[in-house]
Design an enzyme around this catalytic site. Structure first.
Site, PDB file in Angstrom:
ATOM      1  N   ARG A 134       0.419  -1.141  -0.316  1.00 41.72           N
ATOM      2  CA  ARG A 134       0.097   0.482  -0.550  1.00 41.72           C
ATOM      3  C   ARG A 134       0.669   1.152  -0.159  1.00 41.72           C
ATOM      4  NH1 ARG A 134      -1.469   1.853   4.398  1.00 41.72           N
ATOM      5  NH2 ARG A 134      -1.858  -0.358   5.227  1.00 41.72           N
TER       6      ARG A 134
ATOM      7  N   TYR B 239     -16.683  16.929 -14.407  1.00 38.39           N
ATOM      8  CA  TYR B 239     -17.271  15.628 -14.705  1.00 38.39           C
ATOM      9  C   TYR B 239     -18.397  14.947 -13.648  1.00 38.39           C
ATOM     10  CZ  TYR B 239     -17.140  10.198 -14.022  1.00 38.39           C
ATOM     11  OH  TYR B 239     -17.214   8.819 -13.902  1.00 38.39           O
TER      12      TYR B 239
ATOM     13  N   ASP C 202      -7.549  19.060 -13.760  1.00 35.87           N
ATOM     14  CA  ASP C 202      -8.461  17.852 -14.568  1.00 35.87           C
ATOM     15  C   ASP C 202      -8.241  17.339 -15.593  1.00 35.87           C
ATOM     16  OD1 ASP C 202      -9.355  15.304 -15.106  1.00 35.87           O
ATOM     17  OD2 ASP C 202     -11.601  14.832 -14.004  1.00 35.87           O
TER      18      ASP C 202
ATOM     19  N   LYS D 234      -9.150   6.702 -19.267  1.00 36.02           N
ATOM     20  CA  LYS D 234      -9.548   7.145 -20.672  1.00 36.02           C
ATOM     21  C   LYS D 234      -8.341   6.740 -21.767  1.00 36.02           C
ATOM     22  CE  LYS D 234     -12.847   7.063 -17.979  1.00 36.02           C
ATOM     23  NZ  LYS D 234     -13.702   8.846 -17.525  1.00 36.02           N
TER      24      LYS D 234
HETATM   25  C1  LIG Z   1     -13.722   9.365 -15.816  1.00 33.23           C
HETATM   26  C2  LIG Z   1     -12.955  10.523 -16.128  1.00 33.23           C
HETATM   27  C3  LIG Z   1     -13.221  10.811 -14.339  1.00 33.23           C
HETATM   28  C4  LIG Z   1     -13.625   9.054 -13.386  1.00 33.23           C
HETATM   29  O1  LIG Z   1     -12.565   8.539 -13.164  1.00 33.23           O
HETATM   30  P1  LIG Z   1     -12.609   6.914 -13.104  1.00 33.23           P
HETATM   31  O2  LIG Z   1     -12.062   6.314 -13.222  1.00 33.23           O
HETATM   32  O3  LIG Z   1     -13.845   5.974 -13.607  1.00 33.23           O
HETATM   33  O4  LIG Z   1     -12.854   6.992 -11.619  1.00 33.23           O
HETATM   34  C5  LIG Z   1     -12.807  11.772 -13.625  1.00 33.23           C
HETATM   35  N1  LIG Z   1     -12.936  12.827 -14.627  1.00 33.23           N
HETATM   36  C6  LIG Z   1     -12.808  12.748 -16.041  1.00 33.23           C
HETATM   37  C7  LIG Z   1     -12.860  13.680 -16.752  1.00 33.23           C
HETATM   38  C8  LIG Z   1     -13.640  11.673 -16.128  1.00 33.23           C
HETATM   39  O5  LIG Z   1     -13.512  11.621 -18.024  1.00 33.23           O
END
Ligand SMILES: *Cc1c(COP(=O)(O)O)cnc(C)c1O
Length: 379
Positions: free
Chosen positions: A46, A98, A170, A195
């Protein structure tokens, strides 16, 4: 080293014990210690794992930071970042971040005493007006989902820093291939690596990067304390995905450009949201801030078109949530990704019922256009 080379040789790019050109999957929870009360480099997975560590070094280099941390999901990364703050702290957050980020804010973090104000981060004046004496951070996305709004990271960072705020970006949609927020003044960059960074719809992961040593230590502390770490298998798989980020992004960029040109001329398409649209007001900023325009675009069909028939007639382009993968994915935000937002609020934000979001994959663009063409004919 140039960016494309860093993708392959950045971080710990080989195994120092065997010379294996890929960092092995260190599938272990604990490590043998050689003396009692020593200070071993590795003690428990961890806290630290060599496969995860290699990934963390890699993403730090790609984003131009000094410290990276890998989490079980993008949402876990976002949670760790917000855990830097305490009860009574106020955070200004982009009004179209998001959906899961809003869910975390509205149903978890506010319950724990953090305060949030959502504003349109394209509007510097609105951000300024939202500031309070207890404001500690500005949190934003650019381009946003699904309307591809572009916010000026550099200008926002200047405003935020004169008010002693941390700037958190983000960077999921752009990836460091297209945009490096730390270089533009942000303090923390984070990703849903599920993504584009992973890129193959085969894993869920999150990453954070900072350029300040103390902030890096704080995030590693939280990563260990909260415990939502990325496991060694997924850390390895994510590094494998990242190696091809540049070639994938170039194909995404080019395919999206051609699909935009096709949709723009199509009689059944009413409106397109795409950062590379030269007629869009945000084009100049997108061009300055990003190295290219990415693989995401959204569009609306003209009134009277049959949205359901269009979507269900697609043969190659897959109806699914998520984005950023090699295969093209299409979805309707009002029903799918943004379905939890009350309709009035969604419409006020410009997300109409007929809006379609397309994550353009790296298939042959002629096949993608042919698929869109035949499905539009049935709309
Ligand atoms: C998908 C997404 C998230 C969340 O991420 P996960 O890996 O699904 O928890 C956060 N920000 C954006 C812009 C996203 O497209």
């Amino acid at each position: 080293m140039k960016f494309d080379s860093k993708l392959i040789h950045g971080g710990t790019s080989y195994d120092k014990y065997t010379g294996a050109v890929n960092v092995p999957i260190y599938q272990t929870s604990t490590y043998k210690q050689t003396e009692l009360g020593g200070e071993p480099q590795w003690e428990y997975s961890r806290t630290g794992n060599p496969t995860r560590n290699a990934l963390e070094e890699l993403i730090a280099q790609l984003e131009g930071g000094i410290s990276g941390a890998a989490f079980a999901s993008g949402s876990a990364a976002i949670h760790a970042v917000f855990s830097l703050f305490s009860k009574g702290d106020h955070i200004v957050v982009g009004n179209d971040v998001y959906g899961g980020t809003f869910r975390l804010i509205n149903t978890v973090l506010t319950r724990m005493g953090l305060e949030f104000t959502a504003v349109d981060t394209r509007d510097l004046q609105a951000v300024k007006q939202a500031l309070r004496p207890n404001t500690k951070a500005l949190y934003l996305e650019t381009p946003t989902n699904p309307l591809m709004h572009i916010s000026d990271i550099k200008a926002l960072a200047t405003l935020a820093h004169t008010n002693d705020l941390l700037v958190i970006v983000d960077n999921t949609f752009a990836t460091p291939y297209l945009q490096r927020p730390l270089e533009l003044g942000a303090d923390i960059v984070l990703h849903s690596a599920s993504k584009y960074l992973g890129g193959h719809s085969d894993l869920v992961a999150g990453l954070t990067v900072v350029k300040d040593e103390k902030l890096g230590q704080q995030l590693h502390y939280l990563q260990n304390a909260i415990g939502a770490i990325l496991g060694p298998q997924d850390s390895w798989l994510l590094q494998r995905g990242i190696k091809t980020l540049a070639v994938r992004m170039r194909a995404h960029n080019e395919n999206a450009r051609q699909i935009f040109e096709f949709l723009e001329k199509h009689e059944k398409v009413a409106k397109i949201y795409y950062p590379g649209d030269q007629k869009a007001p945000a084009y100049a900023l997108a061009k300055e801030q990003m190295d290219d325009f990415g693989g995401m675009l959204s569009f609306e069909l003209k009134e009277g078109s049959d949205l359901k028939a269009f979507i269900e007639s697609l043969q190659l382009i897959t109806l699914a949530e998520s984005l950023g993968s090699v295969e093209s994915l299409i979805e309707v935000p009002a029903i799918m990704t943004h379905g939890a937002i009350p309709r009035e609020i969604r419409l006020k934000d410009g997300i109409k019922d007929e809006l379609i979001r397309l994550s353009v994959g790296i298939e042959d663009v002629n096949d993608l256009i042919a698929d869109l063409k035949q499905a539009l004919a049935k709309a």
